[in-house]
Design a protein around this motif. Structure first.
Motif, PDB file in Angstrom:
ATOM      1  N   LEU A  41       0.839  -1.201   0.000  1.00 57.42           N
ATOM      2  CA  LEU A  41       0.000   0.000   0.000  1.00 57.42           C
ATOM      3  C   LEU A  41       0.873   1.251   0.000  1.00 57.42           C
ATOM      4  CD1 LEU A  41      -2.693   1.520   0.258  1.00 57.42           C
ATOM      5  CD2 LEU A  41      -2.596   1.079   2.726  1.00 57.42           C
ATOM      6  N   VAL A  77      -2.220  -2.387  -7.561  1.00 60.40           N
ATOM      7  CA  VAL A  77      -3.285  -2.501  -6.557  1.00 60.40           C
ATOM      8  C   VAL A  77      -4.362  -3.477  -7.028  1.00 60.40           C
ATOM      9  CG1 VAL A  77      -5.127  -1.262  -5.354  1.00 60.40           C
ATOM     10  CG2 VAL A  77      -2.868  -0.225  -5.563  1.00 60.40           C
ATOM     11  N   LEU A  86      -2.355  -6.456  -4.966  1.00 63.81           N
ATOM     12  CA  LEU A  86      -2.605  -6.137  -3.560  1.00 63.81           C
ATOM     13  C   LEU A  86      -4.042  -6.404  -3.116  1.00 63.81           C
ATOM     14  CD1 LEU A  86      -0.554  -2.843  -3.174  1.00 63.81           C
ATOM     15  CD2 LEU A  86       0.079  -5.151  -2.455  1.00 63.81           C
ATOM     16  N   LEU A 139      -6.734   0.265   0.343  1.00 61.62           N
ATOM     17  CA  LEU A 139      -6.385  -0.151  -1.020  1.00 61.62           C
ATOM     18  C   LEU A 139      -7.503   0.212  -1.995  1.00 61.62           C
ATOM     19  CD1 LEU A 139      -4.692  -3.558  -0.255  1.00 61.62           C
ATOM     20  CD2 LEU A 139      -3.597  -1.604  -1.372  1.00 61.62           C
TER      21      LEU A 139
END
Length: 191
Positions: free
Chosen positions: A130, A149, A153, A171
């Motif tokens: 992040l 992202v 993530l 996120l």
């Protein structure tokens, strides 16, 4: 050890502000006479650098954080996890100083090491990811941040932390910011 300098014995709250800075200096002065190879001495150095940074004394913090990273690499590099915190602290200080490109290089290294050591689904790995994504976004690498992202993530965070976890929600916010920052952002992208 070093922990007595970091939080109150009575209430357990972590020290902050000028108290943390004063205790950082006190810890360093207490342990500076020990050999370079002493772990507590190195931790005292790291604590002082972090305390100075948190008190916005960045020019003072930078050489201490650099020395701490160098010392850690010299004596404790046999365990790659030992390098992560000093390198992350240095990256944070560089970013606070406006040296974002240098910080980005270190943040990429820290994230890659976290993935190698702890795996992509580890909470700390995701948190470092992040931080990296936000740095990419701040430097204008919107497409890189978006892909990172969206594809890496968020799936890991939703799987291991859950959709309602603070990091997962951050996120989501970062992903939305990548849409809004992109030059070809359309209304449909945001809906």
């Amino acid at each position: 050890g070093i922990h007595k300098w970091q939080k109150c014995f009575d209430c357990g709250q972590r020290f902050h502000s000028v108290v943390y800075r004063a205790l950082g200096w006190a810890a360093w002065k207490t342990y500076v006479g020990r050999p370079e190879t002493d772990t507590t001495r190195a931790q005292g150095m790291g604590m002082l650098g972090t305390a100075l940074q948190q008190n916005e004394r960045l020019e003072e913090a930078l050489p201490i954080l650099e020395a701490h990273l160098t010392l850690t690499r010299r004596y404790w590099s046999h365990n790659p996890g030992n390098i992560l915190s000093p390198k992350g602290n240095l990256a944070s200080c560089l970013e606070d100083m406006g040296r974002r490109a240098e910080a980005l290089v270190l943040k990429r290294e820290v994230y890659a090491s976290h993935v190698d050591i702890f795996g992509a689904s580890d909470g700390n790995t995701i948190g470092n990811g992040l931080n990296l994504a936000n740095s990419l976004l701040e430097l204008g690498f919107c497409d890189d941040a978006h892909t990172f992202v969206r594809d890496q993530l968020l799936p890991a965070a939703r799987r291991s932390l859950g959709a309602e976890h603070d990091t997962t929600l951050m996120l989501d916010v970062t992903l939305a910011a990548t849409f809004m920052s992109g030059p070809e952002c359309t209304r449909d992208d945001l809906l």
